[in-house]
Design a protein around this motif. Structure first.
Motif, PDB file in Angstrom:
ATOM      1  N   ASN A  27       0.794  -1.228   0.000  1.00  6.96           N
ATOM      2  CA  ASN A  27       0.000   0.000   0.000  1.00  6.96           C
ATOM      3  C   ASN A  27       0.832   1.286   0.000  1.00  6.96           C
ATOM      4  O   ASN A  27       0.456   2.251  -0.681  1.00  6.96           O
ATOM      5  CB  ASN A  27      -0.965   0.006   1.188  1.00  6.96           C
ATOM      6  CG  ASN A  27      -2.027   1.072   1.052  1.00  6.96           C
ATOM      7  OD1 ASN A  27      -2.807   1.066   0.103  1.00  6.96           O
ATOM      8  ND2 ASN A  27      -2.049   2.013   1.997  1.00  6.96           N
ATOM      9  N   GLU A  30       1.598   2.251  -3.371  1.00 11.08           N
ATOM     10  CA  GLU A  30       0.373   2.677  -4.056  1.00 11.08           C
ATOM     11  C   GLU A  30       0.072   4.145  -3.762  1.00 11.08           C
ATOM     12  O   GLU A  30      -0.367   4.895  -4.646  1.00 11.08           O
ATOM     13  CB  GLU A  30      -0.794   1.796  -3.626  1.00 11.08           C
ATOM     14  CG  GLU A  30      -2.134   2.192  -4.198  1.00 11.08           C
ATOM     15  CD  GLU A  30      -2.356   1.705  -5.619  1.00 11.08           C
ATOM     16  OE1 GLU A  30      -3.448   1.929  -6.152  1.00 11.08           O
ATOM     17  OE2 GLU A  30      -1.432   1.113  -6.206  1.00 11.08           O
ATOM     18  N   VAL A  31       0.311   4.568  -2.528  1.00  9.88           N
ATOM     19  CA  VAL A  31       0.128   5.968  -2.169  1.00  9.88           C
ATOM     20  C   VAL A  31       1.070   6.846  -2.998  1.00  9.88           C
ATOM     21  O   VAL A  31       0.658   7.871  -3.556  1.00  9.88           O
ATOM     22  CB  VAL A  31       0.375   6.190  -0.658  1.00  9.88           C
ATOM     23  CG1 VAL A  31       0.371   7.678  -0.323  1.00  9.88           C
ATOM     24  CG2 VAL A  31      -0.669   5.462   0.176  1.00  9.88           C
ATOM     25  N   THR A  34      -0.071   6.962  -6.708  1.00 11.89           N
ATOM     26  CA  THR A  34      -1.244   7.801  -6.905  1.00 11.89           C
ATOM     27  C   THR A  34      -0.870   9.275  -6.950  1.00 11.89           C
ATOM     28  O   THR A  34      -1.324  10.028  -7.820  1.00 11.89           O
ATOM     29  CB  THR A  34      -2.265   7.552  -5.771  1.00 11.89           C
ATOM     30  OG1 THR A  34      -2.683   6.185  -5.813  1.00 11.89           O
ATOM     31  CG2 THR A  34      -3.471   8.460  -5.899  1.00 11.89           C
ATOM     32  N   ARG A  35      -0.029   9.695  -6.037  1.00 13.43           N
ATOM     33  CA  ARG A  35       0.345  11.111  -5.974  1.00 13.43           C
ATOM     34  C   ARG A  35       1.225  11.519  -7.156  1.00 13.43           C
ATOM     35  O   ARG A  35       1.076  12.626  -7.690  1.00 13.43           O
ATOM     36  CB  ARG A  35       1.041  11.400  -4.645  1.00 13.43           C
ATOM     37  CG  ARG A  35       0.098  11.186  -3.468  1.00 13.43           C
ATOM     38  CD  ARG A  35       0.701  11.533  -2.120  1.00 13.43           C
ATOM     39  NE  ARG A  35      -0.282  11.321  -1.061  1.00 13.43           N
ATOM     40  CZ  ARG A  35      -0.112  11.664   0.214  1.00 13.43           C
ATOM     41  NH1 ARG A  35       1.010  12.253   0.596  1.00 13.43           N
ATOM     42  NH2 ARG A  35      -1.060  11.441   1.100  1.00 13.43           N
ATOM     43  N   THR A  61       6.000  12.016   2.573  1.00 15.97           N
ATOM     44  CA  THR A  61       4.713  11.611   3.132  1.00 15.97           C
ATOM     45  C   THR A  61       4.888  11.110   4.562  1.00 15.97           C
ATOM     46  O   THR A  61       4.123  11.475   5.457  1.00 15.97           O
ATOM     47  CB  THR A  61       4.071  10.508   2.264  1.00 15.97           C
ATOM     48  OG1 THR A  61       3.881  10.992   0.933  1.00 15.97           O
ATOM     49  CG2 THR A  61       2.717  10.096   2.830  1.00 15.97           C
ATOM     50  N   GLN A  71       0.102   4.832   4.747  1.00 11.98           N
ATOM     51  CA  GLN A  71      -0.882   3.747   4.680  1.00 11.98           C
ATOM     52  C   GLN A  71      -2.297   4.293   4.445  1.00 11.98           C
ATOM     53  O   GLN A  71      -3.284   3.625   4.763  1.00 11.98           O
ATOM     54  CB  GLN A  71      -0.855   2.916   5.970  1.00 11.98           C
ATOM     55  CG  GLN A  71       0.334   1.977   6.099  1.00 11.98           C
ATOM     56  CD  GLN A  71       0.266   0.787   5.141  1.00 11.98           C
ATOM     57  OE1 GLN A  71      -0.457   0.793   4.162  1.00 11.98           O
ATOM     58  NE2 GLN A  71       1.045  -0.248   5.433  1.00 11.98           N
ATOM     59  N   ARG A  72      -2.383   5.474   3.845  1.00 13.09           N
ATOM     60  CA  ARG A  72      -3.710   6.023   3.547  1.00 13.09           C
ATOM     61  C   ARG A  72      -4.482   5.082   2.626  1.00 13.09           C
ATOM     62  O   ARG A  72      -3.930   4.502   1.700  1.00 13.09           O
ATOM     63  CB  ARG A  72      -3.593   7.388   2.882  1.00 13.09           C
ATOM     64  CG  ARG A  72      -3.281   8.526   3.818  1.00 13.09           C
ATOM     65  CD  ARG A  72      -3.489   9.892   3.174  1.00 13.09           C
ATOM     66  NE  ARG A  72      -3.004  10.953   4.045  1.00 13.09           N
ATOM     67  CZ  ARG A  72      -3.683  11.488   5.058  1.00 13.09           C
ATOM     68  NH1 ARG A  72      -4.919  11.042   5.316  1.00 13.09           N
ATOM     69  NH2 ARG A  72      -3.164  12.439   5.796  1.00 13.09           N
ATOM     70  N   GLY A  73      -5.764   4.954   2.897  1.00 15.39           N
ATOM     71  CA  GLY A  73      -6.611   4.138   2.042  1.00 15.39           C
ATOM     72  C   GLY A  73      -6.490   2.649   2.267  1.00 15.39           C
ATOM     73  O   GLY A  73      -7.017   1.868   1.468  1.00 15.39           O
ATOM     74  N   LYS A 137     -10.456   4.585  -2.210  1.00 14.68           N
ATOM     75  CA  LYS A 137      -9.035   4.396  -1.912  1.00 14.68           C
ATOM     76  C   LYS A 137      -8.174   5.435  -2.630  1.00 14.68           C
ATOM     77  O   LYS A 137      -7.296   6.061  -2.032  1.00 14.68           O
ATOM     78  CB  LYS A 137      -8.599   2.992  -2.330  1.00 14.68           C
ATOM     79  CG  LYS A 137      -7.107   2.707  -2.141  1.00 14.68           C
ATOM     80  CD  LYS A 137      -6.747   1.330  -2.638  1.00 14.68           C
ATOM     81  CE  LYS A 137      -6.762   1.242  -4.143  1.00 14.68           C
ATOM     82  NZ  LYS A 137      -5.659   2.039  -4.764  1.00 14.68           N
ATOM     83  N   GLN A 141      -5.906   8.273  -0.811  1.00 16.78           N
ATOM     84  CA  GLN A 141      -4.456   8.265  -0.983  1.00 16.78           C
ATOM     85  C   GLN A 141      -3.943   9.563  -1.591  1.00 16.78           C
ATOM     86  O   GLN A 141      -2.819   9.980  -1.325  1.00 16.78           O
ATOM     87  CB  GLN A 141      -4.051   7.072  -1.854  1.00 16.78           C
ATOM     88  CG  GLN A 141      -4.236   5.740  -1.148  1.00 16.78           C
ATOM     89  CD  GLN A 141      -4.002   4.546  -2.046  1.00 16.78           C
ATOM     90  OE1 GLN A 141      -4.137   4.633  -3.267  1.00 16.78           O
ATOM     91  NE2 GLN A 141      -3.676   3.416  -1.457  1.00 16.78           N
TER      92      GLN A 141
END
Length: 315
Positions: A27, A30-31, A34-35, A61, A71-73, A137, A141
């Motif tokens: 994850n 993944e954050v 996404t950004r 982050t 670990q957002r989302g 999600k 994120q």
């Protein structure tokens, strides 16, 4: 007895458990992905670079938002993985065997065209089921109180997100971007599971690695992950942006995306304003997320189903 002897429900649930174990580790990447995909959105000059690369994103982050930031989302990610990978892994064998039967091919025989069709179909089913969770999600994120990029959506948790989205856009709001989700997941699934099965069979039949070995699972899922990543990166960028884009309400009350009409429109706009590399923003972060995630999901699935069949099945 092997995994092919499991019922569809058993395979669905075990596939979801395996994927949840994997996403716990994947994850943070993944954050970052996404950004990075949202940074400089539709800016011809690239826009302001808040994050320089994958590791810079993770460091900034963690420094500004702590463990909760990287670990957002994770909550909706668990739900998404249960739905998507449960469908992909749980429905794959029943559907493949059914198509084999319709084509007059023995159920145990791996037919590549049928495997590709089955992988794409089960991936599309999973994407449709999991799309609302992926929507939540992605937005969670993308949100950063310190270094925001892209449109910002603040949700306390998944329930809060569901409540706000349905309240503002109606139930159809939860289906935003589902066409892009199906396209992305079908692109990856059409090659991921068939490639895994093919690679595993090659390693075993050629005497390179033994059957039911951890290293066989690891090597097979590594090959599978790399192939799937190459197939789905452009559609993954499109998916992130369609999910996260702001919306507006038309005079007829329908909510539509402000930036992109559909996946093809998004691909074209990104190409025109950011060039072909715009499709591949966050690709290294995607590699750091997808390849280990694919390896862990498929490896965990083989290990978990093996344990279940040996010790719990028919008990």
């Amino acid at each position: 007895m092997n995994s092919e002897s499991l019922s569809t429900v058993e395979a669905f649930l075990l596939g979801g458990v395996a994927a949840c174990g994997a996403v716990t580790f994947s994850n943070p990447a993944e954050v970052a992905k996404t950004r990075l995909q949202l940074q400089g959105e539709l800016a011809k000059d690239g826009g302001v670079r808040v994050y320089q690369n994958t590791f810079d994103t993770l460091i900034k982050t963690a420094r500004n938002e702590g463990i909760g930031g990287i670990q957002r989302g994770l909550g909706p990610a668990y739900m998404y993985q249960i739905l998507v990978n449960g469908a992909r892994l749980g429905f794959y064998e029943p559907m493949r065997q059914g198509l084999n039967y319709a084509a007059g091919i023995p159920a145990s025989q791996q037919n590549f065209p049928i495997s590709v069709v089955t992988g794409a179909a089960t991936g599309a089913i999973g994407a449709a089921l999991g799309s609302p969770m992926f929507l939540i999600k992605a937005r969670m994120q993308a949100y950063s109180p310190a270094l925001p990029v892209g449109t910002q959506h603040y949700y306390k948790n998944s329930v809060h997100a569901l409540t706000l989205i349905v309240g503002e856009e109606g139930p159809r709001g939860l289906l935003r971007g589902v066409n892009a989700a199906i396209l992305r997941t079908a692109a990856g699934s059409s090659v991921q599971v068939p490639t895994y099965v093919w690679a595993k069979r090659q390693f075993i039949e050629r005497g390179i690695l033994p059957a039911d070995s951890f290293w066989t699972f690891l090597a097979s899922s590594s090959v599978s992950g790399l192939v799937a990543l190459a197939a789905m990166q452009p559609t993954d960028t499109v998916l992130t942006r369609m999910y996260n884009q702001p919306t507006k309400m038309l005079p007829n009350g329908k909510h539509v995306g402000v930036l992109y009409k559909n996946p093809i429109d998004a691909l074209i706009k990104i190409l025109k304003t950011e060039g072909p590399l715009g499709w591949y923003k966050g690709s290294f972060a995607h590699f750091l997320r997808f390849t280990p995630h694919s390896i862990m999901t498929l490896t965990f699935y083989d290990l978990i189903t093996g344990f279940y069949v040996r010790h719990l099945h028919d008990d």
